[in-house]
Design an enzyme around this catalytic site. Structure first.
Site, PDB file in Angstrom:
ATOM      1  N   LYS A 138      41.787  18.418  68.350  1.00  0.00           N
ATOM      2  CA  LYS A 138      42.975  17.926  67.660  1.00  0.00           C
ATOM      3  C   LYS A 138      43.553  19.024  66.779  1.00  0.00           C
ATOM      4  O   LYS A 138      42.913  20.044  66.511  1.00  0.00           O
ATOM      5  CB  LYS A 138      42.628  16.698  66.823  1.00  0.00           C
ATOM      6  CG  LYS A 138      41.600  16.958  65.720  1.00  0.00           C
ATOM      7  CD  LYS A 138      41.290  15.690  64.941  1.00  0.00           C
ATOM      8  CE  LYS A 138      40.279  15.967  63.831  1.00  0.00           C
ATOM      9  NZ  LYS A 138      40.012  14.780  63.001  1.00  0.00           N
ATOM     10  N   TYR A 158      58.681  38.517  43.594  1.00  0.00           N
ATOM     11  CA  TYR A 158      59.390  37.537  42.779  1.00  0.00           C
ATOM     12  C   TYR A 158      58.684  37.324  41.434  1.00  0.00           C
ATOM     13  O   TYR A 158      57.461  37.244  41.366  1.00  0.00           O
ATOM     14  CB  TYR A 158      59.467  36.199  43.501  1.00  0.00           C
ATOM     15  CG  TYR A 158      60.387  36.181  44.703  1.00  0.00           C
ATOM     16  CD1 TYR A 158      61.756  36.369  44.563  1.00  0.00           C
ATOM     17  CD2 TYR A 158      59.869  35.969  45.978  1.00  0.00           C
ATOM     18  CE1 TYR A 158      62.599  36.343  45.661  1.00  0.00           C
ATOM     19  CE2 TYR A 158      60.699  35.942  47.088  1.00  0.00           C
ATOM     20  CZ  TYR A 158      62.068  36.135  46.919  1.00  0.00           C
ATOM     21  OH  TYR A 158      62.895  36.117  48.009  1.00  0.00           O
TER      22      TYR A 158
END
Length: 814
Positions: A483, A709
C-alpha cells in the site's frame, strides 16, 4: 559446457535413480523460475534457510526438465525424472565445479578483498581482452553458489579466467579456493564489510589469504599488516606509494580531472594516467597495472589502455521509458553468461506482455559465432522475447537466427534511423558491450525527469523478505503490504518482485492501488484493506478481495454480490481486538454470523485483526490480550459458520515478537523496506531506499551574509554553500533544515543550513572536496531514514511515504 551425467554420478558420489544415465547436459540451473530451464539442464535443488527448491521439482518436470540433483526425491516425483541423490546439493554443486575446473590448465586470476573486486575484474577484462579469450564471473557472482556457477561457464576456447571470491565469515574461502584454484592472486582493499563475521581484522585477512594458498604469485598493496599474515613460501608482486622495498614503487601526481602516476619497476620508469581522482579507483587501477606488468606488457601499451578505463556500473537498473515503456539498463557488458542473468531479471520485472531486447555483438564467449548466436537464439526463444534489435556487424550476419529481428551496424545508425514511436508499452532490455556506448540508447529512450532520484535496491528487498520468512513455520503463508506505493518505494516493480518470490498475498489500502497492480499484470491475490462502498463495483470487476470491517459495509457488498449473482466471492473479515480503528467488535459478532450464515454469494477467505503494540515491550499484556481475543472471536466465527479460513493478526513487529500468534498467515510491512523497531533486528536488514540528488551550484558567502528565506542561517565566517535541487515538495520535511539535518557528499556530512525551500535546500560544504554536479545522498546508509525520523520527531513510515511522485524511482539489482 558439456557435462556427462555418468561422470557427474561418479564425481558427486551420487546415487542415480532413473531410467537414463547416459546423457549429456549443457547447462546448470538453480532457479526454478527461469524460463531457461530445459531438457538439457541439470537442476540443483538447493536448500537455504528460507527456501527449499525440492518444492518446485514437480513443476519443473512438467516444464520438461529431466535431470535433478537432490537431497531426496519429493513425493509424487519418483519415476517421472532422473535423480542424482546426494547428502548436500550445495556441496554437490561445488564438487561438480571442482571437477570441471580440473579439466582446464590456463592462467586463472583470483580476486578477493573487501572492496573493488568487481571493478578490478571488469577493468582487467577490458585491458586484457585484445589478447586473451577471457572467462570471468558474471556480475558479482562471488559467493558459495556464484563461484561454482561462474566456473561452470568455462569452455575449451578460453585461455584466461578472472574470478571473484567473496566471503562473509570464516571457513568459507577454503571451499572457494578449491573451486577457483587461481594461479595469480589479487588482494584488493581490506575494509569493514562483513566485519561482524570475523573476530578481528587479523582473522579476516587470514581467511581471505586462503584463496592464494596455491597461487604462483600474489599481487597486493604492500603494508605491514598484510605482510604479517603472508605465507613465506608465497611469491608476491607488490606495489606501494610509500615503501620503496615494494616491487613497484609509484608516485602520484594529481590532475584536474585525472590522476597521473610515475612508476618505478626494476631499473625502468614510466608514466600513466587514469581518468579518476578518488582513492578507490586509484587503488583498483594500480592493481590492473600490476597485472599488465606481471604479463610483461610494454609500458606504452599499458599507458594507452589504462587511460581508457571507465566507470563500472555493477547494477541492472529498471527505469521508466518513453511511450509507456520500461527500460532495463544493462548497457555496459555483453557476454553470454550475463545475458542469461539479464533475461531472468527481465522476466521477473516485465511490466508489459511485449518484451524487446536491444543487443550488441557478444564478445569472449569462447564459442564460434555460429554456435554462440544459435545459443543466443535459443535463449531468446526460451524467454519468449517478442522482438530483437541487434547492433553490430557480427550479430547482423546472424540476423536469420532470430524471429522478428532488425539489425544495425552501429549504435549511431540505430539512434539515427530507428523510429522511437515503434517502442510503446513494452519492457526493453538494453544490453551492450562497452564499446557500443549503449548508454546513449538509454538516454534517448529514458523518460526525462529532474536529477533527484530514489534508488530502490531489489536485492535488499529479497534479502529482507528472506529474513522474515526464516522466522516463520514452513506452513505459514505471507501477505506483503504494498500500500501507499509500497511505502513510497514503487508499487508495480516491487509487486513484480514479490510475485517472482511467490508470496501468497499482496495488501493495498484502497481499490485504485489494487487496480493499478492488476492492470500491470500482477496475478497474485490482492486484499483491499480499507475499501469504500463506492469502490465495490471496481473491486468485483478487477477480482480484488475486500476487507469487510462493518455491518454496513458487509450488507452493501452482499447486496451487490446478489445483484451480480456472484458465487463464493472472497472477502476478508476484520475483527477489532483493541486497535479501535476498524473491525467487528465482540458485540457485533452475532449479527455478523447471522448475515453470513448460509450465504453462497461470498466466502470468508480470511479472518484478521491488527495489533496496536506489537513493537512495545511495555504493552506486552495488551498484545497478548489481543491475540487471545482474536483466538476466541475467530473460533466463534469458524464454528458457527463451519468454515476454515486463513487467520492472521501479526504485522512486521509481531512476526519477530509473537511467534505463537503466526496462525495461518502473517502480514509483512515496513520490515520488507529495511526498517525495524528492534536495534538488533535492524542489523540483519539491508537498506532498500537511497534518495539521491546532485549539487546544482556552489558559492562562497562572507561573514554576515545569510542563506535562504528568513535569513535563518547567517555565516560567522567565509562559508562554501551548495544548493541541492530537492525540497519539501519532494517530501523533505522543513524540520530537517536549519542545521538539524545533513546530507552526505563524497562520504562527508554537509549540514543543511537555512530553511528548506519548496524545490531546493542549501548545505554547508566548507572543507568538503566537491564540485557542481557531484552526487548527494539525502538519505540511505547515511543519514538513515530512522535517524531522520528520530530528529524530526516522527516515524520512518512518514519519511518514506512522503517522497513525492515527481521523484523518479530507479530499481536495480546488483
Amino acid at each position: 559446457m558439456k557435462i556427462s551425467i555418468q561422470n557427474s554420478i561418479s564425481n558427486l558420489n551420487a546415487q542415480f535413480i532413473g531410467d537414463c544415465s547416459d546423457y549429456t547436459i549443457d547447462s546448470i540451473s538453480i532457479d526454478s523460475r527461469s524460463l531457461q530451464n530445459s531438457a538439457t539442464s541439470l537442476f540443483f535443488a538447493l536448500v537455504g534457510p528460507n527456501n527449499d527448491a525440492h518444492h518446485y521439482i514437480e513443476d519443473l518436470i512438467r516444464q520438461g526438465v529431466r535431470y535433478f540433483v537432490v537431497n531426496h526425491i519429493p513425493e509424487n516425483c519418483l519415476g517421472k525424472a532422473n535423480f542424482l541423490v546426494v547428502k548436500d546439493t550445495l556441496i554437490a554443486l561445488q564438487q561438480l565445479a571442482i571437477s570441471y575446473r580440473s579439466q582446464y590448465n590456463f592462467p586463472i586470476i583470483g580476486i578477493t578483498g573487501s572492496n573493488g573486486k568487481t571493478i578490478v575484474k571488469e577493468w582487467l577484462n577490458f585491458l586484457l581482452s585484445p589478447d586473451f579469450n577471457i572467462i570471468r564471473s558474471p556480475k558479482s557472482y562471488n559467493s558459495q553458489i556464484g563461484v561454482p556457477l561462474s566456473i561452470l561457464g568455462i569452455n575449451s576456447q578460453h585461455n584466461l579466467g578472472i574470478f571473484e571470491a567473496g566471503i562473509s565469515t570464516v571457513a568459507e574461502m577454503e571451499k572457494l579456493q578449491d573451486i577457483i584454484r587461481p594461479t595469480i592472486g589479487i588482494l584488493t582493499n581490506i575494509g569493514s564489510a562483513h566485519d561482524e563475521g570475523f573476530a578481528s581484522i587479523g582473522e579476516k585477512i587470514k581467511e581471505k589469504l586462503r584463496l592464494f594458498s596455491n597461487c604462483n604469485t600474489l599481487i597486493y598493496n604492500k603494508n605491514k599488516t598484510i605482510d604479517a599474515f603472508l605465507n613465506s613460501r608465497l611469491n608476491t608482486f607488490s606495489w606501494s606509494f610509500n615503501d620503496k622495498e615494494a616491487d613497484v614503487f609509484i608516485q602520484k601526481i594529481s590532475g584536474i580531472e585525472n590522476t597521473q602516476f610515475q612508476v618505478k619497476y626494476k631499473l625502468n620508469s614510466f608514466d600513466f594516467t587514469i581518468p579518476f581522482q578518488d582513492n578507490a579507483s586509484i587503488e583498483n587501477a594500480i592493481h590492473c597495472v600490476m597485472v599488465l606488468l606481471y604479463f610483461n606488457y610494454d609500458p606504452l601499451i599499458i599507458e594507452s589502455r589504462i587511460r581508457l578505463l571507465y566507470p563500472v556500473e555493477m547494477r541492472l537498473k529498471l527505469k521508466n521509458g518513453i511511450n509507456g515503456t520500461t527500460l532495463i539498463d544493462d548497457s555496459y557488458s555483453s557476454d553470454f553468461q550475463s545475458l542469461k542473468i539479464a533475461l531472468d531479471f527481465l522476466e521477473s520485472q516485465k511490466h508489459h506482455k511485449k518484451k524487446t531486447v536491444i543487443l550488441s555483438d557478444i564478445f569472449q564467449s569462447g564459442l564460434s559465432n555460429e554456435e554462440l548466436y544459435s545459443k543466443v537464439s535459443q535463449l531468446i526463444i526460451a524467454n519468449k522475447i517478442n522482438r530483437v534489435i541487434g547492433i553490430g556487424k557480427t550479430i547482423s550476419e546472424f540476423k536469420h537466427k532470430f524471429v522478428n529481428c532488425s539489425t544495425y551496424a552501429t549504435t549511431h545508425e540505430f539512434i539515427e534511423q530507428f523510429d522511437s514511436d515503434n517502442l510503446r508499452n513494452e519492457t526493453i532490455l538494453i544490453k551492450g558491450a562497452r564499446s557500443f556506448h549503449f548508454e546513449e540508447i538509454v538516454t534517448a529512450f529514458e523518460e526525462k525527469t529532474h536529477e533527484t532520484v530514489l534508488e530502490v535496491n531489489l536485492n535488499a528487498i529479497s534479502n529482507n523478505l528472506s529474513f522474515y520468512k526464516s522466522k516463520l513455520k514452513p506452513e505459514t503463508k505471507m501477505m506483503v503490504m504494498v500500500k501507499a506505493f509500497s511505502y513510497g518505494n514503487g508499487g508495480v516493480e516491487i509487486a513484480k518482485l514479490l510475485e517472482h518470490h511467490c508470496v501468497d498475498y499482496l495488501g493495498v489500502a484502497f481499490a485504485d492501488e489494487g487496480i493499478a497492480l492488476k492492470n500491470a499484470g500482477i496475478q497474485l491475490p490482492i486484499m483491499v484493506l480499507n475499501p469504500e462502498t463506492t469502490s465495490f463495483e471496481a473491486i468485483i470487476q478487477y477480482q480484488l478481495e475486500p476487507e469487510i470491517y462493518s455491518l454496513k459495509g458487509l450488507n452493501a457488498f452482499l447486496k451487490l454480490a446478489e445483484q451480480k449473482n456472484l458465487r463464493h466471492f472472497p472477502i476478508h473479515i476484520k475483527l477489532d481486538t483493541g486497535m479501535h480503528r476498524l473491525g467487528f467488535e465482540s458485540n457485533t459478532i452475532e449479527e455478523l454470523i447471522a448475515a453470513l450464515k448460509g450465504n453462497q454469494h461470498v466466502i470468508v477467505k480470511s479472518i484478521l485483526s491488527h495489533m496496536a503494540t506489537s513493537d512495545a515491550v511495555e504493552h506486552l499484556d495488551f498484545s497478548l490480550h489481543q491475540i487471545k481475543l482474536f483466538e476466541i472471536l475467530s473460533q466463534q466465527l469458524m464454528v458457527e459458520l463451519d468454515i476454515q479460513p486463513i487467520r492472521h493478526i501479526l504485522n512486521t513487529s509481531g512476526i519477530s515478537n509473537f511467534t505463537h500468534g503466526q496462525y495461518d498467515m502473517v502480514r509483512l510491512g515496513i520490515g520488507l523496506y529495511g526498517i525495524s523497531n528492534d536495534q538488533e533486528e535492524q542489523k540483519q536488514l539491508e537498506n532498500v531506499s537511497t534518495l539521491k540528488s546532485v549539487i546544482s551550484q556552489i558559492r562562497t558567502i562572507s561573514e554576515g551574509e545569510s542563506v535562504g528565506y528568513g535569513r535563518r542561517f547567517v555565516a560567522k565566517c567565509s562559508t562554501d554553500v551548495a544548493t541541492i535541487p530537492i525540497g519539501y515538495a519532494d517530501g523533505i520535511s522543513r524540520l530537517w533544515g536549519n542545521e538539524v539535518g545533513y546530507v552526505s557528499i563524497n562520504k562527508q556530512k554537509a549540514a543543511i543550513i537555512g530553511s528548506i525551500c519548496m524545490d531546493m535546500l542549501m548545505v554547508n560544504v566548507t572543507g568538503i572536496n566537491c564540485v557542481e554536479g557531484d552526487p548527494v545522498i539525502i538519505f540511505g546508509d547515511s543519514p538513515t531514514v530512522i535517524e531522520i525520523a528520530q530528529k524530526t520527531h516522527t516515524i520512518p513510515y512518514e519519511i518514506l511515504t512522503s517522497i513525492s511522485q515527481r521523484v523518479k524511482r530507479i530499481f536495480y539489482r546488483e
